[in-house]
Enzyme design. Structure first.
Site, PDB file in Angstrom:
ATOM      1  N   LYS A  86       0.860  -1.190   0.000  1.00  0.00           N
ATOM      2  CA  LYS A  86       0.000   0.000   0.000  1.00  0.00           C
ATOM      3  C   LYS A  86       0.899   1.242   0.000  1.00  0.00           C
ATOM      4  O   LYS A  86       1.867   1.298   0.771  1.00  0.00           O
ATOM      5  CB  LYS A  86      -0.905  -0.022   1.238  1.00  0.00           C
ATOM      6  CG  LYS A  86      -1.908   1.133   1.292  1.00  0.00           C
ATOM      7  CD  LYS A  86      -2.834   1.014   2.514  1.00  0.00           C
ATOM      8  CE  LYS A  86      -3.900   2.096   2.536  1.00  0.00           C
ATOM      9  NZ  LYS A  86      -4.817   2.011   3.683  1.00  0.00           N
ATOM     10  N   SER A 102      -9.937   2.266   2.652  1.00  0.00           N
ATOM     11  CA  SER A 102      -9.035   2.984   1.789  1.00  0.00           C
ATOM     12  C   SER A 102      -8.043   2.104   1.037  1.00  0.00           C
ATOM     13  O   SER A 102      -7.478   2.544   0.041  1.00  0.00           O
ATOM     14  CB  SER A 102      -8.244   3.997   2.621  1.00  0.00           C
ATOM     15  OG  SER A 102      -7.389   3.343   3.541  1.00  0.00           O
ATOM     16  N   SER A 134     -10.370   0.012   6.887  1.00  0.00           N
ATOM     17  CA  SER A 134      -9.752   0.060   5.553  1.00  0.00           C
ATOM     18  C   SER A 134      -9.111  -1.213   5.060  1.00  0.00           C
ATOM     19  O   SER A 134      -8.677  -1.276   3.913  1.00  0.00           O
ATOM     20  CB  SER A 134      -8.702   1.155   5.512  1.00  0.00           C
ATOM     21  OG  SER A 134      -9.327   2.368   5.222  1.00  0.00           O
TER      22      SER A 134
HETATM   23  N1  GLN Z   1     -13.479   4.531   5.792  1.00  0.00           N
HETATM   24  C1  GLN Z   1     -12.898   5.018   6.996  1.00  0.00           C
HETATM   25  C2  GLN Z   1     -12.511   6.463   6.831  1.00  0.00           C
HETATM   26  O1  GLN Z   1     -12.779   6.993   5.827  1.00  0.00           O
HETATM   27  C3  GLN Z   1     -11.738   4.171   7.390  1.00  0.00           C
HETATM   28  C4  GLN Z   1     -10.479   4.530   6.721  1.00  0.00           C
HETATM   29  C5  GLN Z   1      -9.348   3.704   7.194  1.00  0.00           C
HETATM   30  O2  GLN Z   1      -9.526   2.721   7.905  1.00  0.00           O
HETATM   31  N2  GLN Z   1      -8.161   4.143   6.841  1.00  0.00           N
HETATM   32  O3  GLN Z   1     -11.968   7.069   7.699  1.00  0.00           O
END
Ligand code: GLN
Length: 494
Positions: A79, A159, A183
């Site tokens: 990532k 994400s 995410s």
């Molecule tokens: N979807 C969540 C957010 O937008 C989680 C993002 C994440 O875990 N990095 O914050």
């Protein structure tokens, strides 16, 4: 070999390498070719074929001389939130510009020390903020799955959308992810792969671009639970460079995958039966409960009474920490700089041009909840509720060993859907955020298909430091569900 090399699991690849059925260079080339043929998914921001082939050659040599390390020759995707020495790291943001780290994140260093081969850096939502991978400066990631009889492009979740899409499409054998509020688990669910976020503190955060430091945790995506167990072992462990990393022994997680969950107590939280839960998600959950019962586990009803406050709490605390973490991007020390007529104007112009809309929204919310007039009403209050949510889990674990829930309230949706409605987007995280706030390990395993033929995941949440039981339960569900469907959009090498 009957199986395409990109279809192997990590465990199969390690076995095949050991048996000399193929070399790391061969598996690596197969993946590089698949990546080239699948660029339409936009899963990678940066491909690193030269590094990959160099590492693969060295790996083959090591194995030939009898010095194979635990993950010798396994091609992985990283990532693009993990700093990789001498390889551009973007966090999918314009503001980071052409940042080339002079150091390696601890997690990736550990993986390379164990013999992994890096195929490239995977796309994500900007600074890991999002649930659809539509906020990346480098464009949307496409889910390799399609709805039956429809050609519209679907989001891979976020994400870590690039990681999930790449594992699902055979563009790496496994991938790193990070999970702040879901995410890893949500994109794993959307793409029909397995993903685990370990206990907060299990993996070092050193060298991972920070979003919300008290929640960020590295983890892994793979094709099944066994692979997650293998990879997680390598990534975990104490690191003096991260004061929140825990000095706790890392077990060999694969030993836990015995299939024996007789007598294991599985908690079913009544508060997760949210109003308006779709029938197919409710059915999937019921099926998961049946699988557990059939394997001899005991089902226990539990209550996590503060669940309904989790999303609101998360969307105060995560932006608060983000606004503070992202203050460093000012055009002076890192990345993009847009010159203004004064220092203040340079800050303003740099940040206005460098950050995308969602990141700006979070910074504004964060600055607001931390401001003198609202600090107690929002930030302090949210911290208190976070403690109550943690206490809910502590109490629940007096009655059960793991908790079983759906991973997401729906299957993958179309690109563009929910884009203008941040609240609808945030609702994606309703089942994943509470365990993040409590710092607990949780994973998603593919357990079924929606009526439109899309993958759906079940989530297993464990006690702190008990990834082993989470993986054990995940493995049982995965095997019982026999999830074997494949996405339609895998373009194989000719
Ligand atoms: N979807 C969540 C957010 O937008 C989680 C993002 C994440 O875990 N990095 O914050």
């Amino acid at each position: 070999m009957s199986k395409d090399l990109t279809e192997l699991t990590v465990a199969e690849a390690l076995q095949g390498l050991e048996n000399k059925d193929f070399t790391s260079v061969e598996i690596t080339k197969a993946h590089l070719e698949a990546m080239e043929n699948s660029r339409s998914l936009n899963a990678y921001i940066t491909e690193t074929p030269e590094i990959a082939l160099k590492q693969a050659k060295e790996s083959d040599k090591k194995r030939a001389s009898g010095d194979a390390r635990p993950l010798e020759g396994i091609p992985v995707g990283i990532k693009d939130l993990f700093c990789t020495k001498d390889v551009k790291t973007t966090a999918a943001s314009k503001i980071i510009g052409n940042f080339v780290p002079k150091y390696e994140s601890t997690v990736t260093q550990k993986m390379f020390d164990d013999g992994c081969v890096m195929l490239g850096k995977l796309n994500l939502d900007e600074f890991a903020m999002g649930s659809s991978n539509t906020t990346s400066h480098f464009g949307n990631v496409i889910n390799p799955w399609k709805e039956k009889e429809s050609d519209k492009d679907l989001v891979p979740g976020g994400s870590s959308g690039g990681s999930a899409s790449a594992v699902a499409a055979g563009l790496c054998l496994a991938a790193t992810g990070t999970d702040t509020g879901g995410s890893i688990r949500q994109p794993a669910s959307f793409c029909g792969v397995t993903g685990i976020k370990p206990t907060y503190g299990r993996c070092s955060r050193y060298g991972i671009v920070a979003f919300a430091s008290s929640l960020d945790q590295a983890g892994v995506f793979a094709k099944n639970t066994e692979d997650c167990a293998i990879m997680l072992k390598s990534m975990s462990g104490f690191d003096p460079m991260d004061s929140t990393s825990a000095d706790i022994e890392v077990p060999d997680f694969t030993n836990a995958l015995t299939g024996d969950i007789k007598g294991l107590k599985i908690g079913i939280p009544k508060e997760y039966k949210v109003d308006g839960m779709s029938e197919e998600i409710a059915n999937l959950w019921d099926k998961g409960i049946e699988y557990m019962k059939d394997a001899g586990a005991e089902i226990v009803d539990i209550s996590l009474p503060h669940t309904k406050y989790a999303l609101a709490t998360y969307y105060i605390l995560a932006p608060a920490e983000a606004s503070s973490n992202l203050a460093r991007y000012d055009g002076v020390r890192y990345g993009l700089r847009v010159e203004g007529s004064s220092l203040d104007e340079t800050y303003e112009k740099t940040r206005a041009e460098g950050f995308g809309d969602e990141v700006k929204r979070r910074i504004l919310i964060g600055a607001y909840v931390l401001s003198a007039g609202y600090y107690d009403a929002y930030y302090v209050k949210a911290q208190k509720v976070r403690r109550l949510i943690s206490n809910d889990f502590r109490r629940a674990y007096e009655k059960c060993d793991v908790i079983l829930t759906p991973t997401t309230p729906s299957a993958a949706f179309a690109i563009g859907e929910k884009q203008d409605d941040p609240i609808a987007m945030y609702l994606n995280d309703v089942f994943t955020v509470p365990s993040s706030l409590a710092g607990l390990p949780a994973m998603s395993v593919p357990a079924g298909l929606s009526s439109k033929g899309l993958p759906l995941g079940l989530q297993i949440i464990g006690k702190a430091w008990d990834e082993a039981t989470v993986l054990k339960a995940g493995d049982v569900i995965e095997k019982a569900a026999c999830f074997s469907a494949k996405p339609s959009k895998i373009i194989r090498a000719a």
